[in-house]
Write a protein that holds these residues in place. Structure first.
Motif, PDB file in Angstrom:
ATOM      1  N   ARG A 177       5.746  -6.688   1.327  1.00  0.00           N
ATOM      2  CA  ARG A 177       7.232  -7.279   0.895  1.00  0.00           C
ATOM      3  C   ARG A 177       7.174  -5.506   1.930  1.00  0.00           C
ATOM      4  NH1 ARG A 177       7.092  -5.768  -6.365  1.00  0.00           N
ATOM      5  NH2 ARG A 177       9.737  -5.734  -5.039  1.00  0.00           N
ATOM      6  N   MET A 178       8.893  -5.456   2.028  1.00  0.00           N
ATOM      7  CA  MET A 178       9.129  -4.493   2.255  1.00  0.00           C
ATOM      8  C   MET A 178      10.267  -3.656   0.944  1.00  0.00           C
ATOM      9  SD  MET A 178      11.505  -3.393   5.416  1.00  0.00           S
ATOM     10  CE  MET A 178      10.434  -2.982   6.588  1.00  0.00           C
ATOM     11  N   MET A 179      10.040  -2.334   0.781  1.00  0.00           N
ATOM     12  CA  MET A 179      10.628  -1.847  -0.512  1.00  0.00           C
ATOM     13  C   MET A 179      11.597  -0.884  -0.569  1.00  0.00           C
ATOM     14  SD  MET A 179       7.246  -2.338  -2.820  1.00  0.00           S
ATOM     15  CE  MET A 179       8.616  -2.290  -4.713  1.00  0.00           C
ATOM     16  N   HIS A 180      11.882   0.038  -0.935  1.00  0.00           N
ATOM     17  CA  HIS A 180      12.765   1.647  -1.450  1.00  0.00           C
ATOM     18  C   HIS A 180      12.169   2.425  -2.440  1.00  0.00           C
ATOM     19  CE1 HIS A 180      15.005   5.142   0.700  1.00  0.00           C
ATOM     20  NE2 HIS A 180      14.054   5.305  -0.363  1.00  0.00           N
ATOM     21  N   LEU A 181      10.783   2.369  -2.586  1.00  0.00           N
ATOM     22  CA  LEU A 181      10.613   3.013  -3.727  1.00  0.00           C
ATOM     23  C   LEU A 181      11.453   3.554  -4.667  1.00  0.00           C
ATOM     24  CD1 LEU A 181       6.519   4.099  -3.097  1.00  0.00           C
ATOM     25  CD2 LEU A 181       7.777   1.772  -4.201  1.00  0.00           C
ATOM     26  N   CYS A 211       0.013  -3.745  -9.451  1.00  0.00           N
ATOM     27  CA  CYS A 211       1.487  -3.028  -9.254  1.00  0.00           C
ATOM     28  C   CYS A 211       3.082  -3.735  -8.710  1.00  0.00           C
ATOM     29  CB  CYS A 211       1.440  -1.475  -8.756  1.00  0.00           C
ATOM     30  SG  CYS A 211       1.064   0.124  -9.550  1.00  0.00           S
ATOM     31  N   PHE A 212       2.700  -4.249  -7.180  1.00  0.00           N
ATOM     32  CA  PHE A 212       3.522  -4.763  -6.298  1.00  0.00           C
ATOM     33  C   PHE A 212       3.560  -6.370  -7.052  1.00  0.00           C
ATOM     34  CE2 PHE A 212       2.349  -0.543  -4.651  1.00  0.00           C
ATOM     35  CZ  PHE A 212       3.803   0.458  -5.100  1.00  0.00           C
ATOM     36  N   PHE A 213       2.452  -7.163  -6.885  1.00  0.00           N
ATOM     37  CA  PHE A 213       2.489  -8.460  -6.590  1.00  0.00           C
ATOM     38  C   PHE A 213       2.289  -9.131  -7.392  1.00  0.00           C
ATOM     39  CE2 PHE A 213       2.290  -6.492  -2.256  1.00  0.00           C
ATOM     40  CZ  PHE A 213       2.885  -7.376  -1.825  1.00  0.00           C
ATOM     41  N   GLU A 220       9.226   4.753  -9.526  1.00  0.00           N
ATOM     42  CA  GLU A 220       7.966   3.555  -9.144  1.00  0.00           C
ATOM     43  C   GLU A 220       6.991   4.435  -8.235  1.00  0.00           C
ATOM     44  OE1 GLU A 220      10.398  -0.458  -8.214  1.00  0.00           O
ATOM     45  OE2 GLU A 220      10.692   0.944  -7.041  1.00  0.00           O
ATOM     46  N   ALA A 221       6.904   5.489  -7.506  1.00  0.00           N
ATOM     47  CA  ALA A 221       6.415   6.204  -5.929  1.00  0.00           C
ATOM     48  C   ALA A 221       5.341   6.954  -7.990  1.00  0.00           C
ATOM     49  CB  ALA A 221       6.865   7.554  -6.138  1.00  0.00           C
ATOM     50  N   GLU A 222       5.906   7.466  -8.850  1.00  0.00           N
ATOM     51  CA  GLU A 222       5.211   8.548  -9.447  1.00  0.00           C
ATOM     52  C   GLU A 222       4.155   7.843 -10.055  1.00  0.00           C
ATOM     53  OE1 GLU A 222       8.344  12.313 -10.211  1.00  0.00           O
ATOM     54  OE2 GLU A 222       8.488  10.172 -12.095  1.00  0.00           O
ATOM     55  N   ALA A 223       4.735   6.099 -10.241  1.00  0.00           N
ATOM     56  CA  ALA A 223       3.855   5.678 -11.406  1.00  0.00           C
ATOM     57  C   ALA A 223       2.392   5.278 -10.466  1.00  0.00           C
ATOM     58  CB  ALA A 223       4.805   4.654 -11.741  1.00  0.00           C
ATOM     59  N   PHE A 224       3.011   4.734  -9.795  1.00  0.00           N
ATOM     60  CA  PHE A 224       1.621   4.638  -8.173  1.00  0.00           C
ATOM     61  C   PHE A 224       0.696   5.839  -8.073  1.00  0.00           C
ATOM     62  CE2 PHE A 224       0.113   3.832  -4.051  1.00  0.00           C
ATOM     63  CZ  PHE A 224      -0.668   2.461  -4.526  1.00  0.00           C
ATOM     64  N   TYR A 225       1.723   6.555  -7.944  1.00  0.00           N
ATOM     65  CA  TYR A 225       0.750   7.977  -7.713  1.00  0.00           C
ATOM     66  C   TYR A 225      -0.032   8.665  -8.833  1.00  0.00           C
ATOM     67  CZ  TYR A 225       0.772   7.408  -2.266  1.00  0.00           C
ATOM     68  OH  TYR A 225       0.395   6.668  -1.038  1.00  0.00           O
TER      69      TYR A 225
END
Ligand code: CMP
Length: 140
Positions: A37-41, A130-132, A45-50
């Motif tokens: 999927r293409m997304m603009h975080l 996180c994404f799927f 979302e970016a803070e949670a991912f990292y």
């Protein structure tokens, strides 16, 4: 063993229009793209991912960069997918990445380093979730 890993093509590589060239490297190495999927975080979302890097000095710059434009997120599946993807990517710092790796060929700096890949089975499982949702992953 057959593994899954979470891959992100970062905003720098999306902006350079090299999604297809990077996908070709995954495919040539025998990694199947089984979700994408293409997304603009968002910042959240970016803070949670990292989140594992929250205390690192580069955290703020990393988050700013990851929300600077759209990213392409995918699940790769194949024999030893985690280490295979890390070999394809090359070292985190593109100046130290081996010739012919994705980062050596497409990355400009340690922040704008073209791709992310999970580093272990446990983190791969967390990052994929996180994404799927399970129903968006098409194993073959
Ligand atoms: P990535 O694999 O996405 O995981 C964390 C990211 O932080 C890493 O790639 C780099 O883009 C970025 N980063 C910036 N500075 C550093 C550093 N000193 N060590 C590790 N990662 C860094």
């Amino acid at each position: 063993a057959v593994e899954r890993t979470l891959s992100i093509i970062k905003p720098d590589a999306v902006a350079k229009n090299v999604i297809g060239q990077i996908y070709s490297r995954f495919e040539a190495a025998g990694l199947n793209i089984i979700a994408a999927r293409m997304m603009h975080l968002s910042r959240r979302e970016a803070e949670a991912f990292y989140a594992v890097h929250r205390e690192r000095p580069f955290f703020k710059d990393l988050v700013e960069f990851m929300i600077s434009g759209p990213v392409m997120v995918q699940v790769l599946e194949g024999e030893n997918a985690i280490s295979k993807n890390r070999e394809l990517m090359g070292a985190t710092d593109p100046r130290k990445a081996e010739k012919g790796t994705i980062r050596a060929d497409f990355a400009a700096s340690i922040d704008a380093n073209a791709v992310h890949g999970s580093d272990a089975p446990e983190t791969a499982a967390i990052e994929i979730a996180c994404f799927f949702p399970t129903l968006a992953i098409f194993s073959r």
